[in-house]
Structure formats: C-alpha cells, structure tokens
Design a protein around this motif. Structure first.
Motif, PDB file in Angstrom:
ATOM      1  N   MET A   1       0.821  -1.216  -0.077  1.00 43.98           N
ATOM      2  CA  MET A   1       0.065  -0.040   0.018  1.00 43.98           C
ATOM      3  C   MET A   1       0.851   1.362   0.255  1.00 43.98           C
ATOM      4  N   GLN A   2       0.602   2.208  -0.860  1.00 44.51           N
ATOM      5  CA  GLN A   2       1.282   3.234  -1.060  1.00 44.51           C
ATOM      6  C   GLN A   2       1.257   4.180   0.460  1.00 44.51           C
ATOM      7  N   ARG A   3       2.262   5.102   0.685  1.00 45.32           N
ATOM      8  CA  ARG A   3       2.099   5.736   1.717  1.00 45.32           C
ATOM      9  C   ARG A   3       1.136   6.842   1.779  1.00 45.32           C
ATOM     10  N   SER A   4       1.014   7.520   0.859  1.00 45.42           N
ATOM     11  CA  SER A   4      -0.392   8.566   0.916  1.00 45.42           C
ATOM     12  C   SER A   4      -1.579   7.847   0.973  1.00 45.42           C
ATOM     13  N   VAL A   5      -1.768   6.524   0.440  1.00 48.78           N
ATOM     14  CA  VAL A   5      -2.926   6.030   0.704  1.00 48.78           C
ATOM     15  C   VAL A   5      -3.138   5.518   1.955  1.00 48.78           C
ATOM     16  N   LEU A   6      -2.141   4.927   2.606  1.00 47.87           N
ATOM     17  CA  LEU A   6      -2.292   4.668   3.808  1.00 47.87           C
ATOM     18  C   LEU A   6      -2.592   5.683   4.879  1.00 47.87           C
ATOM     19  N   ARG A   7      -1.853   6.971   4.338  1.00 48.31           N
ATOM     20  CA  ARG A   7      -2.076   8.171   5.217  1.00 48.31           C
ATOM     21  C   ARG A   7      -3.359   8.561   5.261  1.00 48.31           C
ATOM     22  N   GLU A   8      -4.110   8.214   4.065  1.00 48.40           N
ATOM     23  CA  GLU A   8      -5.608   8.723   3.808  1.00 48.40           C
ATOM     24  C   GLU A   8      -6.457   7.984   4.651  1.00 48.40           C
ATOM     25  N   LYS A   9      -6.031   6.638   4.845  1.00 50.88           N
ATOM     26  CA  LYS A   9      -6.971   5.805   5.300  1.00 50.88           C
ATOM     27  C   LYS A   9      -6.967   6.081   6.876  1.00 50.88           C
ATOM     28  N   VAL A  10      -5.608   6.282   7.428  1.00 49.60           N
ATOM     29  CA  VAL A  10      -5.682   6.572   8.957  1.00 49.60           C
ATOM     30  C   VAL A  10      -6.546   7.901   8.958  1.00 49.60           C
ATOM     31  N   ILE A  11      -6.528   8.985   8.264  1.00 46.27           N
ATOM     32  CA  ILE A  11      -7.332  10.192   8.307  1.00 46.27           C
ATOM     33  C   ILE A  11      -8.694   9.869   8.238  1.00 46.27           C
ATOM     34  N   GLU A  12      -9.066   8.944   7.330  1.00 53.22           N
ATOM     35  CA  GLU A  12     -10.568   8.539   7.212  1.00 53.22           C
ATOM     36  C   GLU A  12     -10.959   7.983   8.631  1.00 53.22           C
ATOM     37  N   GLU A  13      -9.995   7.158   9.048  1.00 46.58           N
ATOM     38  CA  GLU A  13     -10.770   6.573  10.443  1.00 46.58           C
ATOM     39  C   GLU A  13     -10.822   7.325  11.635  1.00 46.58           C
ATOM     40  N   ILE A  14      -9.607   8.381  11.615  1.00 44.27           N
ATOM     41  CA  ILE A  14      -9.782   9.467  12.656  1.00 44.27           C
ATOM     42  C   ILE A  14     -10.996  10.159  12.716  1.00 44.27           C
ATOM     43  N   GLY A  15     -11.426  10.380  11.254  1.00 41.91           N
ATOM     44  CA  GLY A  15     -12.769  11.365  11.051  1.00 41.91           C
ATOM     45  C   GLY A  15     -13.853  10.521  11.655  1.00 41.91           C
ATOM     46  N   GLN A  16     -13.734   9.295  11.617  1.00 38.46           N
ATOM     47  CA  GLN A  16     -14.920   8.187  12.226  1.00 38.46           C
ATOM     48  C   GLN A  16     -15.185   8.612  13.576  1.00 38.46           C
ATOM     49  N   ILE A  17     -14.188   8.721  14.352  1.00 38.98           N
ATOM     50  CA  ILE A  17     -14.154   8.971  15.906  1.00 38.98           C
ATOM     51  C   ILE A  17     -14.986  10.039  16.319  1.00 38.98           C
ATOM     52  N   PRO A  18     -15.559   9.756  17.332  1.00 36.27           N
ATOM     53  CA  PRO A  18     -16.581  10.622  17.847  1.00 36.27           C
ATOM     54  C   PRO A  18     -15.666  11.807  18.713  1.00 36.27           C
ATOM     55  N   GLU A  19     -16.157  13.102  18.540  1.00 37.04           N
ATOM     56  CA  GLU A  19     -15.261  14.364  18.840  1.00 37.04           C
ATOM     57  C   GLU A  19     -14.789  13.980  20.691  1.00 37.04           C
ATOM     58  N   ARG A  20     -15.933  13.499  21.313  1.00 35.83           N
ATOM     59  CA  ARG A  20     -15.279  13.094  22.667  1.00 35.83           C
ATOM     60  C   ARG A  20     -14.206  12.111  22.955  1.00 35.83           C
ATOM     61  N   LYS A  21     -14.033  11.405  22.005  1.00 38.51           N
ATOM     62  CA  LYS A  21     -12.810  10.393  22.056  1.00 38.51           C
ATOM     63  C   LYS A  21     -11.388  11.039  21.473  1.00 38.51           C
ATOM     64  N   LEU A  22     -11.450  12.155  20.746  1.00 35.64           N
ATOM     65  CA  LEU A  22     -10.364  12.595  19.923  1.00 35.64           C
ATOM     66  C   LEU A  22      -9.059  12.863  20.884  1.00 35.64           C
ATOM     67  N   SER A  23      -9.452  13.317  21.986  1.00 37.84           N
ATOM     68  CA  SER A  23      -8.314  13.613  22.742  1.00 37.84           C
ATOM     69  C   SER A  23      -7.228  12.403  23.030  1.00 37.84           C
ATOM     70  N   GLU A  24      -8.213  11.250  23.420  1.00 38.46           N
ATOM     71  CA  GLU A  24      -7.470   9.941  23.451  1.00 38.46           C
ATOM     72  C   GLU A  24      -6.647   9.527  22.372  1.00 38.46           C
ATOM     73  N   VAL A  25      -7.284   9.570  21.316  1.00 37.82           N
ATOM     74  CA  VAL A  25      -6.704   9.204  20.004  1.00 37.82           C
ATOM     75  C   VAL A  25      -5.198  10.101  19.792  1.00 37.82           C
ATOM     76  N   TYR A  26      -5.503  11.311  20.147  1.00 34.84           N
ATOM     77  CA  TYR A  26      -4.302  12.281  20.034  1.00 34.84           C
ATOM     78  C   TYR A  26      -3.163  11.839  20.978  1.00 34.84           C
ATOM     79  N   THR A  27      -3.733  11.612  22.264  1.00 32.00           N
ATOM     80  CA  THR A  27      -2.667  11.164  23.249  1.00 32.00           C
ATOM     81  C   THR A  27      -1.827   9.813  22.489  1.00 32.00           C
ATOM     82  N   VAL A  28      -2.556   8.652  22.155  1.00 32.73           N
ATOM     83  CA  VAL A  28      -2.022   7.465  21.610  1.00 32.73           C
ATOM     84  C   VAL A  28      -1.148   8.013  20.375  1.00 32.73           C
TER      85      VAL A  28
END
Length: 87
Positions: A1-28
């Motif tokens: 998988m190309q680097r930019s494709v994988l980065r986009e997939k990660v960003i898409e997954e982050i976009g699916q996370i509820p706002e109240r959980k983003l601080s936990e994701v950021y910490t990780v």
C-alpha cells in the motif's frame, strides 16, 4: 500500500471517531510518534561512546575499573540483602 493511501486511510478512520474521544486518540498518536523519534535517536546517542576508552592507557583504565567497582559497592552497601537478590 502506498504511503499517501495509507495516510488517507488513517485520516478517514480518525474522521469516524466521535469528538469526545479525539483527545485519547491524539494522546496515543502523539506518544507513538515520540517513541519512534526516540528509537531513531537512541542508537546514535549510544554509538557516540563506542570505543571511547580505546586509547586510554592501561594503568588509567585499571584505575577507572577500580573506581567503578568501589562506587558500585558503596551504592549498594546500604541495601538490605533481600533487595539485591534476584529471584
């Protein structure tokens, strides 16, 4: 998988996370990135000392080893025997 494709997939997954959980994701993600940076830097830091005693005269090296042994004995002399036993 190309680097930019994988980065986009990660960003898409982050976009699916509820706002109240983003601080936990950021910490990780933040600590994961810091760990990667530390792992890259660590071998370089250690290798700076490789061979640093190579040109030390034998007498000076023996004195150095003796000093290390004395410091270790002093550092551990106040410990109770059960603290230094490996089980």
């Amino acid at each position: 998988m190309q680097r930019s494709v994988l980065r986009e997939k990660v960003i898409e997954e982050i976009g699916q996370i509820p706002e109240r959980k983003l601080s936990e994701v950021y910490t990780v993600l933040h600590f994961f990135r810091l760990g990667i940076e530390t792992a890259k830097r660590q071998p370089q830091d250690i290798m700076r000392f490789a061979g640093c005693w190579q040109d030390m005269p034998d007498q000076e090296f023996q004195e150095f080893l003796h000093e290390i042994q004395e410091r270790r004995q002093h550092a551990f002399s106040g410990r109770i025997a059960r603290e230094t036993i490996i089980s």
